[in-house]
Design a protein around this motif. Structure first.
Motif, short mmCIF file in Angstrom:
data_model
loop_
_atom_site.label_atom_id
_atom_site.label_comp_id
_atom_site.label_asym_id
_atom_site.label_seq_id
_atom_site.Cartn_x
_atom_site.Cartn_y
_atom_site.Cartn_z
N GLU A 157 53.77 42.81 55.30
CA GLU A 157 54.08 42.92 53.88
C GLU A 157 53.26 41.92 53.07
OE1 GLU A 157 56.13 44.66 50.59
OE2 GLU A 157 55.76 45.28 52.67
N ALA A 158 53.17 40.69 53.56
CA ALA A 158 52.40 39.67 52.85
C ALA A 158 50.94 40.09 52.71
CB ALA A 158 52.50 38.33 53.59
N ASP A 159 50.36 40.58 53.79
CA ASP A 159 48.93 40.95 53.77
C ASP A 159 48.68 42.16 52.87
OD1 ASP A 159 48.52 38.90 55.57
OD2 ASP A 159 48.47 40.20 57.33
N ARG A 160 49.50 43.22 53.01
CA ARG A 160 49.29 44.43 52.21
C ARG A 160 49.56 44.17 50.73
NH1 ARG A 160 49.15 48.94 55.84
NH2 ARG A 160 48.33 48.01 57.77
N LEU A 161 50.58 43.37 50.46
CA LEU A 161 50.91 43.11 49.07
C LEU A 161 49.85 42.23 48.41
CD1 LEU A 161 52.95 43.68 46.87
CD2 LEU A 161 54.30 41.73 47.67
N PHE A 162 49.32 41.26 49.16
CA PHE A 162 48.26 40.43 48.61
C PHE A 162 47.02 41.25 48.26
CE2 PHE A 162 44.37 37.90 49.39
CZ PHE A 162 44.46 37.08 48.28
N ALA A 163 46.66 42.18 49.14
CA ALA A 163 45.51 43.04 48.86
C ALA A 163 45.73 43.84 47.58
CB ALA A 163 45.26 43.98 50.05
#
Length: 398
Positions: A157-163
């Motif tokens: 979630e952190a990685d996809r949301l940051f992108a």
């Protein structure tokens, strides 16, 4: 011309941190130009738009009933962050298309990153993206303490949301954050150029010791925490305080009690209730509890942006003991106590209970600081330049 205001949660009633910010920004914009509001509701009370009628040219509230499980399954199937699939709605897409089809929208104000998925491609409207804080970093923090599959899910979630956050920042007029610390983090991580700070404020007439509110009559010195109690950082904060801090405080002050004041406490929070801990559930007005507090605590391990709960306590002239994370976004000029571990928290609370006059003096300084620094109109004034408007006439002397 007019503004389309997209919000992930109805701004009315303004009874929690994100809704308070959204409501005051909506009110600020509506004083200058027609505003069309589209927002979600996940509480049936929020479906009633009567309290928004005087502020909006039009208003539509869409019910968001999707469960977390469904949102996560959709996220895994689509490759999107669950923060977006949780707010994905055909009804909202149709409502956005309808408002934009009227042709008078020159600005789209997007409140919270979940709503950026509704921005149409190639829009000519000016887009202001109010991220408030970096949600992606919140999930990264969750991942650090999670285990097993949950660690993977939180990091995903952190990685996809940051992108997604980075992509949105690249296509808007400005990305807004509630504190300089959040702005600096976002700028450093994304290299985005158009990043600005628009801080939270507070109504110091409403939140003030001289205001009219019902008193709370509880025995013993009260240590008070306020907040939405189905929000994970809040539930973790009160559980930690009750377990790791309160026993030391009660060893020094056996009559002291910890009051957890806020809506929707889950089973883990309700289980804390007992002789030493009060769990109120929803209250009509938190001011009575704040006024009754010997001190207010904000022991959050995970906190982003500006904590309204801290500003409210300061405005009520109560001494505050906060974690470094909860205090970070507030320009408090030393008027709140900061503590980084259980021993420091207990020591600060005990000192305030030992010396009530010290707490009163610290609270008075905190209120003076809030009045000087955090009136809503002063905090929202940067919006004028972003929207190409002349400065608004002063309306808030708080």
């Amino acid at each position: 011309m007019a503004v389309l205001f997209l919000a992930h949660r109805s701004p009315f009633p303004p009874d929690r941190g994100d809704k308070i910010r959204a409501y005051n920004i909506l009110k600020y914009l509506a004083a200058r130009t027609p505003v069309h509001l589209l927002a979600f509701a996940d509480d049936k009370r929020d479906l009633d738009s009567a309290g928004l009628a005087s502020l909006t040219a039009s208003c539509k509230i869409v019910w968001r009933g999707k469960s977390r499980v469904v949102a996560m399954l959709e996220a895994l199937a689509s490759g999107k962050p669950a923060s977006l699939t949780a707010f994905d709605s055909a009804e909202m897409r149709a409502a956005v298309a309808d408002v934009l089809g009227r042709g008078d929208i020159d600005t789209i104000y997007v409140f919270s990153g979940q709503m950026a998925q509704y921005l149409p491609e190639g829009t000519r409207a000016r887009v202001i993206m109010d991220f408030c804080d970096m949600d992606s970093l919140k999930f990264a923090d969750y991942a650090k303490t999670a285990t097993g599959p949950m660690r993977w899910l939180m990091q995903r979630e952190a990685d996809r949301l940051f992108a997604f956050e980075r992509q949105v920042a690249g296509r808007v007029e400005a990305s807004l954050f509630v504190s300089a610390a959040e702005e600096e983090l976002f700028r450093a991580r994304t290299r985005a150029a158009k990043v600005r700070v628009v801080e939270n404020g507070i109504d110091t007439d409403f939140f003030g010791p001289a205001a009219s509110f019902d008193a709370v009559d509880e025995r013993g010195p009260l240590i008070v925490f306020t907040g939405q109690m189905d929000y994970r950082p809040n539930t973790e904060a009160v559980a930690w305080f009750a377990r790791d801090v309160l026993p030391a405080v009660r060893a020094a002050h056996p009559q002291a009690r910890f009051a957890i004041v806020g809506r929707n406490p889950g089973e883990a929070v309700r289980a804390l209730a007992g002789e030493a801990v009060i769990v109120t559930g929803e209250v009509a007005d938190v001011r009575g509890w704040l006024a009754a507090a010997a001190c207010v605590v904000a022991p959050l391990k995970i906190a982003r942006g500006v904590q309204n709960k801290v500003l409210e306590a300061m405005a009520m002239a109560r001494p505050v003991v906060a974690s470094d994370a909860a205090a970070e976004g507030i320009d408090h000029a030393g008027t709140i106590r900061c503590a980084h571990d259980a021993a420091a928290f207990a020591g600060a609370v005990i000192d305030l209970l030992d010396h009530a006059e010290k707490g009163d003096a610290l609270g008075a300084k905190a209120r003076a600081r809030v009045r000087e620094r955090y009136g809503w109109d002063a905090r929202l004034a940067p919006l004028d330049a972003l929207l190409g408007w002349p400065p608004a006439p002063a309306r808030d002397a708080a």
